[in-house]
Design a protein around this motif. Structure first.
Motif, PDB file in Angstrom:
ATOM      1  N   GLY A  53     -40.694  24.516  -5.387  1.00 48.72           N
ATOM      2  CA  GLY A  53     -41.076  25.812  -5.944  1.00 48.72           C
ATOM      3  C   GLY A  53     -41.130  26.939  -4.927  1.00 48.72           C
ATOM      4  N   ASP A  57     -38.600  35.544  -1.466  1.00 44.64           N
ATOM      5  CA  ASP A  57     -38.361  36.568  -2.485  1.00 44.64           C
ATOM      6  C   ASP A  57     -37.806  37.875  -1.923  1.00 44.64           C
ATOM      7  OD1 ASP A  57     -40.629  37.782  -1.395  1.00 44.64           O
ATOM      8  OD2 ASP A  57     -41.956  37.160  -3.021  1.00 44.64           O
ATOM      9  N   GLN A  95     -35.796  27.935 -13.525  1.00 37.60           N
ATOM     10  CA  GLN A  95     -37.243  28.173 -13.681  1.00 37.60           C
ATOM     11  C   GLN A  95     -37.809  28.944 -12.501  1.00 37.60           C
ATOM     12  OE1 GLN A  95     -38.710  24.170 -14.169  1.00 37.60           O
ATOM     13  NE2 GLN A  95     -38.354  24.138 -16.380  1.00 37.60           N
ATOM     14  N   LEU A  96     -37.382  28.588 -11.287  1.00 37.99           N
ATOM     15  CA  LEU A  96     -37.895  29.260 -10.097  1.00 37.99           C
ATOM     16  C   LEU A  96     -37.442  30.721 -10.043  1.00 37.99           C
ATOM     17  CD1 LEU A  96     -39.461  29.241  -7.475  1.00 37.99           C
ATOM     18  CD2 LEU A  96     -37.489  28.174  -6.354  1.00 37.99           C
ATOM     19  N   PHE A  98     -36.747  32.580 -12.639  1.00 42.77           N
ATOM     20  CA  PHE A  98     -37.493  33.290 -13.687  1.00 42.77           C
ATOM     21  C   PHE A  98     -38.912  33.610 -13.215  1.00 42.77           C
ATOM     22  CE2 PHE A  98     -40.437  33.271 -17.287  1.00 42.77           C
ATOM     23  CZ  PHE A  98     -39.880  34.253 -18.091  1.00 42.77           C
ATOM     24  N   LYS A  99     -39.595  32.613 -12.666  1.00 41.25           N
ATOM     25  CA  LYS A  99     -40.969  32.807 -12.186  1.00 41.25           C
ATOM     26  C   LYS A  99     -41.026  33.882 -11.110  1.00 41.25           C
ATOM     27  CE  LYS A  99     -44.805  30.249 -10.031  1.00 41.25           C
ATOM     28  NZ  LYS A  99     -45.232  28.941  -9.471  1.00 41.25           N
ATOM     29  N   THR A 100     -40.038  33.871 -10.211  1.00 39.31           N
ATOM     30  CA  THR A 100     -39.999  34.854  -9.133  1.00 39.31           C
ATOM     31  C   THR A 100     -39.792  36.265  -9.672  1.00 39.31           C
ATOM     32  OG1 THR A 100     -39.067  33.167  -7.668  1.00 39.31           O
ATOM     33  CG2 THR A 100     -38.883  35.457  -6.945  1.00 39.31           C
ATOM     34  N   LYS A 102     -40.489  37.305 -12.624  1.00 38.67           N
ATOM     35  CA  LYS A 102     -41.657  37.681 -13.429  1.00 38.67           C
ATOM     36  C   LYS A 102     -42.783  38.205 -12.552  1.00 38.67           C
ATOM     37  CE  LYS A 102     -44.824  35.777 -16.916  1.00 38.67           C
ATOM     38  NZ  LYS A 102     -45.235  34.544 -17.647  1.00 38.67           N
ATOM     39  N   ASN A 103     -42.907  37.666 -11.344  1.00 37.21           N
ATOM     40  CA  ASN A 103     -44.058  37.980 -10.493  1.00 37.21           C
ATOM     41  C   ASN A 103     -43.741  38.888  -9.304  1.00 37.21           C
ATOM     42  OD1 ASN A 103     -45.771  36.291 -12.052  1.00 37.21           O
ATOM     43  ND2 ASN A 103     -44.994  34.492 -10.978  1.00 37.21           N
ATOM     44  N   THR A 104     -42.498  39.341  -9.191  1.00 39.78           N
ATOM     45  CA  THR A 104     -42.090  40.137  -8.037  1.00 39.78           C
ATOM     46  C   THR A 104     -41.428  41.434  -8.501  1.00 39.78           C
ATOM     47  OG1 THR A 104     -41.603  38.047  -6.894  1.00 39.78           O
ATOM     48  CG2 THR A 104     -40.799  40.072  -5.858  1.00 39.78           C
ATOM     49  N   HIS A 150     -32.657  27.477 -20.371  1.00 35.19           N
ATOM     50  CA  HIS A 150     -33.518  27.878 -19.261  1.00 35.19           C
ATOM     51  C   HIS A 150     -33.136  29.246 -18.702  1.00 35.19           C
ATOM     52  CE1 HIS A 150     -35.080  23.779 -19.271  1.00 35.19           C
ATOM     53  NE2 HIS A 150     -36.021  24.197 -18.466  1.00 35.19           N
TER      54      HIS A 150
END
Length: 300
Positions: A53, A57, A95-96, A98-100, A102-104, A150
């Motif tokens: 994970g 970034d 997934q990684l 997307f998460k990045t 979403k949060n960056t 995904h």
């Protein structure tokens, strides 16, 4: 323009990077190997470890489009453990990302993801367009469906999603083609199985040009990345034998023989998918290699 690429050091990725740099586009790329990190003018690598994970970034700095190619090759024997690797190399990376995102804070407007025509059902008669929902219930088709699922979730972030469903990629530098034509070079080439199965193919130069076209034209939705003229397996074998100036003297290779040699992976050579490129051409993309004879002459 600045583009982030996953899978940049693979067969398609290397060719794509060369084209983007030639077009004056700056390339950021993600790699799981620290030894492959480079920092050159318009070309910079960033480390990530999808299994843990982790992602640097800063790879997103100034980037407006992502080209997502990451995924373990399917051209390798499908043991149970390797099947899991094939799946996770596509789902965990997506997934990684997307998460990045979403949060960056970022400027990403589009993701263009590799996909595969293996999603379509094995058929000798059907012609598949992007609207076709006749998906197969095989390992490969299920992998592609999970892969697309995904990546589709990026839409909730306001990012345009484009899938290129890729056919058999023809390259002289790797992939399936050198292995396919090896028996022909040795003078023992022969069609596989009935020889009637349809192979939808694409020259690697057209494929990377299509990825560039998708980014430059901000495409979204599904596009079949195949040349306009698919051929039967018999015709495929004949064309490359002719290009190599080699005879075809042996009878057809029975399916059971390759099933013994390759295991479940032999499906790749016997599945029949007649896939249409009409939608891709309607967008204005011009194929350089429309005909297999021209592609074969170039590649051999």
């Amino acid at each position: 323009m600045k583009v982030l690429i996953t899978g940049a050091t693979g067969l398609v990725g290397k060719e794509l990077v060369a084209l983007l740099l030639q077009e004056g586009i700056t390339v950021h790329y993600l790699t799981t190997s620290k030894s492959k990190l480079e920092d050159k003018t318009h070309y910079k690598g960033f480390y990530w470890n999808p299994g843990q994970g982790y992602i640097d970034d800063t790879c997103l700095d100034g980037v407006t489009s992502i080209i997502h190619l990451a995924g373990a090759t399917v051209s390798k024997r499908w043991t149970q453990s390797y099947k899991q690797e094939i799946i996770e190399s596509r789902t965990l990376t997506s997934q990684l990302l997307f998460k990045t995102l979403k949060n960056t804070p970022h400027q990403i407007k589009q993701i263009v993801s590799a996909s595969a025509i293996g999603i379509y059902k094995d058929s000798l008669t059907e012609i598949y367009t992007e609207e076709s929902k006749n998906f197969d219930d095989t390992f490969l088709s299920n992998v592609v469906q999970k892969w697309e699922d995904h990546v589709s979730v990026f839409k909730v972030l306001g990012i345009q999603v484009c899938f290129l469903r890729i056919g058999l990629v023809l390259s002289s530098h790797g992939g399936a083609l050198p292995e396919i034509i090896k028996p022909i070079k040795m003078g023992v080439g022969a069609p596989l199985g009935s020889g009637k199965q349809v192979q939808s193919w694409i020259h690697i130069q057209d494929l990377v040009a299509l990825f560039l076209f998708a980014v430059q034209n901000n495409l979204s939705g599904v596009y079949n990345a195949v040349a306009p003229n698919p051929v039967t397996q018999t015709e495929f074998t004949r064309v490359f034998a002719q290009a190599l100036k080699k005879p075809l003297v042996l009878p057809r290779v029975p399916r059971w023989v390759l099933a013994l040699v390759l295991g479940e992976m032999h499906q790749l050579l016997f599945s029949s998918q007649h896939v249409s490129s009409e939608k891709t051409e309607r967008e204005g993309f011009k194929f350089r290699y429309r005909d297999l004879n021209k592609a074969a002459d170039n590649l051999v």
